[in-house]
Design a protein around this motif. Sequence first.
Motif, PDB file in Angstrom:
ATOM      1  N   ALA A 183     -19.493  -9.748 -38.670  1.00 44.08           N
ATOM      2  CA  ALA A 183     -19.436 -11.041 -37.982  1.00 44.08           C
ATOM      3  C   ALA A 183     -20.046 -10.897 -36.601  1.00 44.08           C
ATOM      4  CB  ALA A 183     -17.990 -11.515 -37.851  1.00 44.08           C
ATOM      5  N   LEU A 184     -20.572 -12.016 -36.066  1.00 52.14           N
ATOM      6  CA  LEU A 184     -20.968 -12.067 -34.664  1.00 52.14           C
ATOM      7  C   LEU A 184     -20.035 -13.046 -33.979  1.00 52.14           C
ATOM      8  CD1 LEU A 184     -23.591 -10.684 -35.737  1.00 52.14           C
ATOM      9  CD2 LEU A 184     -24.816 -11.972 -34.002  1.00 52.14           C
ATOM     10  N   PRO A 211     -22.395 -13.862 -27.086  1.00 57.06           N
ATOM     11  CA  PRO A 211     -23.674 -13.932 -27.800  1.00 57.06           C
ATOM     12  C   PRO A 211     -24.169 -12.540 -28.218  1.00 57.06           C
ATOM     13  CG  PRO A 211     -23.724 -15.397 -25.916  1.00 57.06           C
ATOM     14  CD  PRO A 211     -22.439 -14.609 -25.825  1.00 57.06           C
ATOM     15  N   GLY A 212     -24.439 -12.374 -29.502  1.00 57.61           N
ATOM     16  CA  GLY A 212     -24.998 -11.124 -30.008  1.00 57.61           C
ATOM     17  C   GLY A 212     -23.993 -10.002 -30.189  1.00 57.61           C
ATOM     18  N   PHE A 260     -19.445  -7.382 -34.764  1.00 57.40           N
ATOM     19  CA  PHE A 260     -18.300  -6.606 -35.247  1.00 57.40           C
ATOM     20  C   PHE A 260     -18.772  -5.819 -36.462  1.00 57.40           C
ATOM     21  CE2 PHE A 260     -16.524 -10.178 -32.983  1.00 57.40           C
ATOM     22  CZ  PHE A 260     -15.377  -9.682 -32.376  1.00 57.40           C
ATOM     23  N   PHE A 300     -29.218  -8.408 -27.152  1.00 55.91           N
ATOM     24  CA  PHE A 300     -29.375  -9.859 -27.069  1.00 55.91           C
ATOM     25  C   PHE A 300     -30.467 -10.161 -26.062  1.00 55.91           C
ATOM     26  CE2 PHE A 300     -28.372 -14.143 -25.539  1.00 55.91           C
ATOM     27  CZ  PHE A 300     -28.238 -14.819 -26.740  1.00 55.91           C
ATOM     28  N   GLY A 315     -35.282 -15.163 -32.625  1.00 54.90           N
ATOM     29  CA  GLY A 315     -34.006 -14.847 -33.283  1.00 54.90           C
ATOM     30  C   GLY A 315     -32.906 -14.410 -32.327  1.00 54.90           C
ATOM     31  N   PHE A 316     -33.261 -14.107 -31.087  1.00 51.98           N
ATOM     32  CA  PHE A 316     -32.321 -13.828 -29.982  1.00 51.98           C
ATOM     33  C   PHE A 316     -31.465 -12.568 -30.141  1.00 51.98           C
ATOM     34  CE2 PHE A 316     -32.628 -18.529 -30.437  1.00 51.98           C
ATOM     35  CZ  PHE A 316     -33.457 -18.740 -29.371  1.00 51.98           C
ATOM     36  N   SER A 317     -30.802 -12.425 -31.308  1.00 54.16           N
ATOM     37  CA  SER A 317     -29.866 -11.305 -31.465  1.00 54.16           C
ATOM     38  C   SER A 317     -30.514 -10.222 -32.314  1.00 54.16           C
ATOM     39  CB  SER A 317     -28.580 -11.805 -32.137  1.00 54.16           C
ATOM     40  OG  SER A 317     -27.717 -10.714 -32.386  1.00 54.16           O
ATOM     41  N   LEU A 369     -28.934  -7.941 -33.999  1.00 53.99           N
ATOM     42  CA  LEU A 369     -28.132  -7.741 -35.202  1.00 53.99           C
ATOM     43  C   LEU A 369     -27.698  -9.075 -35.799  1.00 53.99           C
ATOM     44  CD1 LEU A 369     -25.869  -4.885 -33.784  1.00 53.99           C
ATOM     45  CD2 LEU A 369     -28.065  -4.670 -34.959  1.00 53.99           C
ATOM     46  N   ARG A 370     -27.677  -9.123 -37.136  1.00 51.63           N
ATOM     47  CA  ARG A 370     -27.237 -10.318 -37.862  1.00 51.63           C
ATOM     48  C   ARG A 370     -26.154  -9.910 -38.847  1.00 51.63           C
ATOM     49  NH1 ARG A 370     -30.660 -14.731 -37.525  1.00 51.63           N
ATOM     50  NH2 ARG A 370     -32.066 -14.408 -35.770  1.00 51.63           N
TER      51      ARG A 370
END
Lengths: 242, 318
Positions: free
Chosen positions: A139-140, A144-145, A148, A202, A208-210, A212-213
């Motif tokens: 999860a995010l 922001p970014g 877990f 981030f 896509g900014f982050s 990790l997804r």
Amino acid sequence: MSGSLADALPRLESAGLDGWMVRLFEEIDEANLAWITALARHCESAFGEALVDLVPSYTTLMVIFDPVRLSPSEAREIIARVLTDLEPEEAIGTGQVHELPTFYDPSVGPDLERVAEHTGMTVEEVIDCHSGKTYRVFALGFAPGFAFMGLTDPRLECPRLDTPRQKVPVGSVAIAARQTAAYPTVTPGGWNLLGRTSARLFDREREGFSLLRVGDEVRFVSVSREEFERQGGDPTPMEAAG
Amino acid sequence: MTQQPGTQTAIRVQRAGPLALLQDRGRFGVRHLGVTQGGPADSYSWAWANYLAGNSWGSACLEITFGGLQLIAERDLEIAIAGADLGATLDGQPVPLWQRITWKEGQKLAFATPESGLRTYLSVRGGFAAEPVMGSVACVGREQLGGFDGWGSKLADGDQLAIHSPERKPAEGMTEAPDQARQDFRKAPVLELLPGAQIGEFTGRSLYDAFNTWWRVDDRADRMGVRLLGPKLQCRIGSLVSEGINLGGVQVPPDGQPIALLNDRQTIGGYPRLGALSPLSASRLAQCLPGQEVRLVARGSGPVLREYRNFLALFRAG
């Protein structure tokens, strides 16, 4: 839907006038992600313009829609249809394994020695244990970014700090319970800090900014101070909190 | 702050007061990245302010919390103020709310302290101008996103605020809100709650209490959430695996005191929930000062949806 899910699931629960909570699982499991990310992708195409936001998490997907275009019951029907022929995704997330160069050291990981003591391992064993496993992003959230990830080796399990720190530096790599994370921005934080990564987690200018997804795979790679600095890491030491 | 084409500096901040934030409708399509929604805590008053100033849905307003803000116009402006009565004056003369007015170059617009409600919205014809971050100028300090500087800063003394150059044609539509649209924030509100999945996990006594108590707004109240004080609610589940939280979600932590979550809430959380406030009830709650009393009433989605669509139809058309 496949019989691999418990009988009462998936379940659609009201999340307000413009939202449904799709509950797919009861327990945290890395295998959940293949279903949750598949559901998210199919909801994107099924809702089209009426989709406002999707919030995937450990066992659920929250779907937020435009209440002008769809009523709650219309949105519910769309989700139910998507669930009917849902198959888990084979390649989930971006499909790549992110390697996060990490400088494990008491100067930037002020809880490293305490974690070693708590777990009955040496500092080197803690580092090997943490960097020796590939983690999944569950999860995010929180900031922001902030990803877990888990699950960590059971031997590394340790509780959060009794009193969270007011400011955790950018890039701090941390563990709590059986999860791990790296702090994308300076925030308060109650996790145990083991080191620091030079990876930019981030970035508002990046597509896509982050980095990790949800569903991505992540490994922490132990690097020397020199390598950490060469990759742009900030080695400014942090004093252990009280 | 760099000046964008088609924008002009229009207002100087003489005194910033405790909290004045730039807010457009909010940040969407990014909640899966842990980025919060932002946007006006009271979307009802925000929408009226924009509409009365002749701006389209989604234009950025100033959200002024509590008051204390003093602004000087650097050119003639058409504006509207809607929401809380914060004792606004123009060169010392009381300013009417809920209608379009002219603010002449050199005049001082000052906000004092709350007479009724907590947050007011200042809209300037053309709309405030700033560089969007992740698709929005909504200012979220905790995430360092949005606002006039792009980094989530609230207004500061001496700031120069830019607006989009308004179109030449006169603004259409009403210039004054009808009486029934102007909310009296002194009246204790009844907040509509759509029951959620965990409502059956609360004890019968707690459910009775939840909907038959005058809840008192705690002083722990901000744009993330508003804590309500009253009888201790008991839930058979202590915590959940973290999951998404929608606007207005009413969560109950182990201390039994509910928290209604607003625009700057964290995107996921793990406390059981009674349900979610309707969007307009969440807006109404955002106008409550600490100590004010509120009631919760359970509602089905049908009538709540009709009311919300009627509200949006006035502002989102065209």
